[in-house]
Write a protein that holds these residues in place. Structure first.
Motif, mmCIF file in Angstrom:
data_model
loop_
_atom_site.group_PDB
_atom_site.id
_atom_site.type_symbol
_atom_site.label_atom_id
_atom_site.label_comp_id
_atom_site.label_asym_id
_atom_site.label_seq_id
_atom_site.Cartn_x
_atom_site.Cartn_y
_atom_site.Cartn_z
ATOM 1 N N UNK A 175 -12.241 -13.156 1.460
ATOM 2 C CA UNK A 175 -11.406 -13.017 2.649
ATOM 3 C C UNK A 175 -9.943 -12.780 2.308
ATOM 4 N N UNK A 176 -9.626 -12.789 1.029
ATOM 5 C CA UNK A 176 -8.220 -12.584 0.631
ATOM 6 C C UNK A 176 -7.909 -11.100 0.668
ATOM 7 N N UNK A 177 -6.623 -10.757 0.861
ATOM 8 C CA UNK A 177 -6.226 -9.344 0.983
ATOM 9 C C UNK A 177 -6.594 -8.492 -0.225
ATOM 10 N N UNK A 178 -6.425 -9.047 -1.434
ATOM 11 C CA UNK A 178 -6.649 -8.202 -2.624
ATOM 12 C C UNK A 178 -8.115 -7.834 -2.790
ATOM 13 N N UNK A 179 -9.017 -8.743 -2.354
ATOM 14 C CA UNK A 179 -10.446 -8.437 -2.425
ATOM 15 C C UNK A 179 -10.820 -7.434 -1.350
ATOM 16 N N UNK A 180 -10.295 -7.649 -0.159
ATOM 17 C CA UNK A 180 -10.599 -6.718 0.925
ATOM 18 C C UNK A 180 -10.067 -5.324 0.616
ATOM 19 N N UNK A 181 -8.885 -5.279 -0.004
ATOM 20 C CA UNK A 181 -8.262 -3.981 -0.292
ATOM 21 C C UNK A 181 -9.011 -3.208 -1.380
ATOM 22 N N UNK A 182 -9.907 -3.866 -2.133
ATOM 23 C CA UNK A 182 -10.587 -3.210 -3.263
ATOM 24 C C UNK A 182 -12.028 -2.842 -2.957
ATOM 25 N N UNK A 231 -17.746 -3.801 -1.359
ATOM 26 C CA UNK A 231 -19.095 -3.280 -1.620
ATOM 27 C C UNK A 231 -19.171 -2.540 -2.944
ATOM 28 N N UNK A 232 -18.212 -1.622 -3.201
ATOM 29 C CA UNK A 232 -18.192 -0.882 -4.475
ATOM 30 C C UNK A 232 -17.871 -1.803 -5.646
ATOM 31 N N UNK A 233 -16.981 -2.746 -5.402
ATOM 32 C CA UNK A 233 -16.626 -3.681 -6.479
ATOM 33 C C UNK A 233 -17.830 -4.519 -6.889
ATOM 34 N N UNK A 234 -18.583 -4.987 -5.881
ATOM 35 C CA UNK A 234 -19.769 -5.785 -6.189
ATOM 36 C C UNK A 234 -20.807 -4.959 -6.946
ATOM 37 N N UNK A 235 -21.006 -3.724 -6.485
ATOM 38 C CA UNK A 235 -21.972 -2.853 -7.170
ATOM 39 C C UNK A 235 -21.522 -2.533 -8.590
ATOM 40 N N UNK A 236 -20.206 -2.356 -8.762
ATOM 41 C CA UNK A 236 -19.664 -2.096 -10.103
ATOM 42 C C UNK A 236 -19.867 -3.303 -11.009
ATOM 43 N N UNK A 237 -19.644 -4.511 -10.469
ATOM 44 C CA UNK A 237 -19.848 -5.718 -11.283
ATOM 45 C C UNK A 237 -21.319 -5.891 -11.663
ATOM 46 N N UNK A 279 -10.038 -3.052 -14.643
ATOM 47 C CA UNK A 279 -10.213 -2.982 -13.197
ATOM 48 C C UNK A 279 -10.184 -4.367 -12.550
ATOM 49 N N UNK A 280 -10.793 -5.357 -13.205
ATOM 50 C CA UNK A 280 -10.962 -6.644 -12.531
ATOM 51 C C UNK A 280 -10.067 -7.771 -13.054
ATOM 52 N N UNK A 281 -9.699 -7.744 -14.295
ATOM 53 C CA UNK A 281 -8.869 -8.835 -14.823
ATOM 54 C C UNK A 281 -7.522 -8.945 -14.090
ATOM 55 N N UNK A 282 -6.793 -7.829 -13.801
ATOM 56 C CA UNK A 282 -5.516 -7.971 -13.072
ATOM 57 C C UNK A 282 -5.700 -8.610 -11.691
ATOM 58 N N UNK A 283 -6.782 -8.287 -11.045
ATOM 59 C CA UNK A 283 -7.021 -8.850 -9.715
ATOM 60 C C UNK A 283 -7.340 -10.335 -9.796
ATOM 61 N N UNK A 286 1.028 -13.826 -4.581
ATOM 62 C CA UNK A 286 1.090 -12.364 -4.496
ATOM 63 C C UNK A 286 -0.155 -11.787 -3.820
ATOM 64 N N UNK A 287 -1.105 -12.672 -3.501
ATOM 65 C CA UNK A 287 -2.336 -12.225 -2.854
ATOM 66 C C UNK A 287 -2.153 -12.225 -1.333
ATOM 67 N N UNK A 288 -1.175 -11.376 -0.908
ATOM 68 C CA UNK A 288 -0.874 -11.256 0.530
ATOM 69 C C UNK A 288 -0.824 -9.804 0.904
#
Length: 702
Positions: free
Chosen positions: A460-467, A470-476, A673-677, A687-689
């Motif tokens: 529910x955080x902005x950085x997850x929503x902004x990424x 669905x694609x992020x989960x499939x990529x992981x 792709x994922x470590x910075x997030x 910064x997660x706003x």
């Protein structure tokens, strides 16, 4: 009338000789008791025949015996004398006594001279000791016969004797006549078939000057041979025997031809130290009853009863100073001249070899090569002289003198005397490298799961929503399987593991890069949609994203299916990398299919890199494109270096390189792709706003 010619005297001192017997005897020395006994045996046999009325009724045999002095010239003169005397008697008497047959001679050269002359007249000639195989030619010598086997058989027997005792490096002596030359020639032909080498061939003759005898003795001294065959009559050998004893040459194992193997001279105390232990083949003998009595009746008071009787008794009692003679005694000191069984018996059940310790003499130029080595011919030396050099890697010698290659799946042991099964090698999960790679693989898979948990927890955080969750989960998920792919590369290859490892790798990475491609397109279209009049965002929604991901992955699946159908990977034993090991590996089956799979992944990554490069001017706070660009840069660099490393790496290191490339590219994607997030979510939550994420983006759109 039967003529007899015998070498009663065995050395000729004056070549100018008269036809008269007295003059001939003066020029010949060296009374030979054995030859004289031959004359007595002939007389005894004729007397026995004449006394038996049932053998030749109304016929009496007469004889006339002459001395040849062991010379071809003299034996021919003696033969002519016998023939001419018979013709004279025919013209002066009423009783015609033609020469019915001739008993002659002991030497082969002497027999050749007479047989060649009397043959055309069909005068029968019987030899009692000429063994030259050349006399077997019936066309040249139609009326020649003999009571002793040809040297053809003796040469074979002597060759077998030499082979039996393992003598491969021997010397040879021949008399300078047909007997010696033909005998050594036949012997040489036989032993060459058996791998025996003759170091030298010395030539001697009783009439040779002492200087030539000394030359042959020096030849023996300078040679390394310990076994010498002497194909020489006793009379021709005697001068060399004396010189050998004078120079105290011992330790030589002598092999005798039948002409001297039973002679008395080598058994005398003087000669025995050099010639004791001589071996050879004797002619089979047979007892002659009454012969002993006949011989003992030779009276010194009636020398006229037989030719050469006075010479015989002078020799027996030792009154003659000018005659060369030898006591005719056996090993027990008894005179065997009167023995009715023939010449002194030869070869005992236990041979008294020449060596002091009684061992069989060793006669080799070079010792047999030990196991693990082979013969190397020495230039300019006979084949029996060689060096022993170790067999090359992968070859052995144990029962032969040559190195033989081990079968393909075997290798030579350290001693090069046995082929042992090659060690099999593959990347095992029990060795250090396998353990490290397994640990890295599981660690990467764990990071993927952990990242997925973080994203789900903070969905529910902005950085997850902004990424694009669905694609992020499939990529992981795809990265998780990418990290698990190396586990199929570790362990002994099987049919199923070989097929699964390459296809799983191709499909999971195609899915992974397809997801990255989808994310890249989303980033680019999201940025372009903020521009006035741009409606790309509405045209690239979740449905289009799924279509891109699954269509791109489906193409790779089709390629892999075709690969498995046409020419699937299979376990293989590679022998080209290491001679001492069998590398168990997965053969790709079709190199073309393998590189098509890699090429397709490369195409997808290249498209991602280009799109990410186009989105490089996005606002700083929204740096997704930069992370994708950097991840693609790492991905392309890893796989660009993989291909040459894959081709050049031997054995199990090929698999290790492939695993390293998989893990490196997967860690690169996960890290970039994922470590910075995750860093912002866990370490910098302030910064997660939405405000922070849209900060510079809003300024740019305004």
């Amino acid at each position: 009338m039967i003529g007899g010619i015998f070498p009663i005297f065995n050395k000729q001192e004056n070549v100018i000789a008269s036809f008269e017997r007295k003059m001939q005897r003066i020029n010949c020395t060296g009374f030979d008791l054995r030859a004289f006994r031959w004359t007595q045996v002939m007389m005894f046999a004729i007397d026995e025949i004449n006394q038996d009325e049932g053998l030749l009724p109304n016929i009496s045999l007469g004889y006339k015996i002459m001395d040849s002095c062991a010379s071809p010239t003299n034996v021919l003169r003696a033969a002519f004398t016998l023939v001419s005397e018979q013709k004279e008697e025919e013209s002066t008497t009423q009783c015609h006594l033609p020469l019915t047959a001739l008993v002659a001679e002991s030497g082969s050269s002497q027999s050749l001279a007479v047989a060649g002359t009397l043959g055309p007249f069909r005068v029968p000639m019987v030899s009692y000791f000429s063994t030259c195989a050349c006399l077997s030619d019936r066309r040249k010598y139609p009326s020649f016969f003999r009571t002793i086997p040809s040297d053809y058989y003796q040469a074979k027997a002597l060759a077998s004797l030499v082979k039996q005792y393992g003598w491969t490096w021997i010397g040879a002596l021949q008399s300078d006549n047909d007997y010696g030359k033909n005998g050594i020639s036949a012997f040489t032909k036989e032993v060459e078939k058996m791998g025996v080498c003759i170091a030298f061939v010395g030539t001697i003759l009783r009439t040779y000057p002492q200087s030539k005898i000394i030359e042959v003795v020096e030849l023996i001294k300078q040679s390394t041979v310990k076994v010498i065959l002497a194909f020489v009559p006793e009379g021709d050998l005697y001068p060399l025997m004396r010189e050998t004893v004078n120079q105290n040459i011992t330790g030589i194992q002598w092999i005798a031809s039948e002409a001297w193997v039973t002679a008395a001279r080598p058994s005398t105390p003087e000669m025995f130290k050099s010639f004791g232990g001589t071996v050879g083949f004797v002619v089979r003998k047979m007892a002659m009853p009454k012969l002993g009595t006949f011989l003992k009746n030779i009276s010194p008071y009636f020398p006229s009863q037989s030719t050469f009787v006075s010479d015989f008794w002078e020799t027996m009692v030792g009154f003659s100073d000018h005659l060369q003679s030898v006591n005719f005694v056996d090993e027990y000191g008894e005179n065997v001249f009167f023995d009715e069984n023939g010449d002194p018996p030869a070869s005992y059940e236990v041979i008294n070899w020449q060596l002091r310790d009684g061992e069989i003499p060793k006669a080799v130029c070079s010792d047999n090569c030990p196991n693990g080595t082979r013969k190397a011919q020495i230039k300019g030396r006979p084949v029996c002289c060689f060096d022993c050099i170790p067999c090359a890697d992968g070859s052995i010698s144990n029962t032969t003198a040559d190195c033989i290659l081990c079968p393909e799946e075997y290798w030579s042991n350290e001693r090069r005397d046995k082929c042992v099964m090659k060690m099999t090698e593959f990347l095992s999960n029990t060795e250090t490298m396998g353990i490290i790679l397994t640990a890295l693989s599981l660690f990467g898979a764990s990071l993927s799961v952990a990242t997925m948990i973080i994203f789900i927890h903070f969905r529910e955080t902005p950085i997850v929503k902004a990424n694009n969750s669905e694609l992020s989960s499939l990529l992981l998920v795809s990265l998780f399987f990418c990290f698990l792919c190396p586990l199929t590369f570790i362990g002994e290859p099987t049919v199923w593991s070989c097929m699964f490892r390459h296809t799983a790798f191709g499909v999971t990475f195609a899915l992974c890069i397809s997801c990255v491609l989808g994310k890249t397109i989303v980033v680019v279209t999201a940025f372009r949609a903020t521009l006035p009049g741009n409606k790309l965002a509405g045209k690239f929604g979740p449905v289009q994203q799924r279509v891109i991901v699954f269509s791109c992955t489906a193409i790779q699946i089709v390629i892999c299916v075709l690969w498995l159908i046409i020419s699937p990977p299979f376990p293989d034993k590679a022998l080209k990398y290491n001679n001492q090991k069998i590398i168990l590996e997965c053969n790709t089956g079709s190199d073309v299919a393998f590189y098509v799979v890699l090429g397709y992944i490369g195409i997808l990554s290249a498209i991602c890199s280009i799109l990410a490069f186009l989105a490089r001017k996005l606002p700083d706070n929204f740096n997704e494109a930069k992370f994708i660009s950097f991840s693609m840069l790492i991905f392309c660099a890893v796989w660009a270096t993989f291909i040459p490393a894959y081709i050049s790496s031997p054995g199990k290191y090929t698999v290790a390189v492939e695993i390293f490339a998989i893990l490196s590219s997967a860690f690169g994607l996960l890290s970039c792709i994922f470590v910075p997030k995750c860093y912002i979510i866990l370490i910098k939550p302030e910064r997660n706003t939405k405000k922070h994420l849209m900060g510079k983006f809003q300024k740019t759109s305004l």
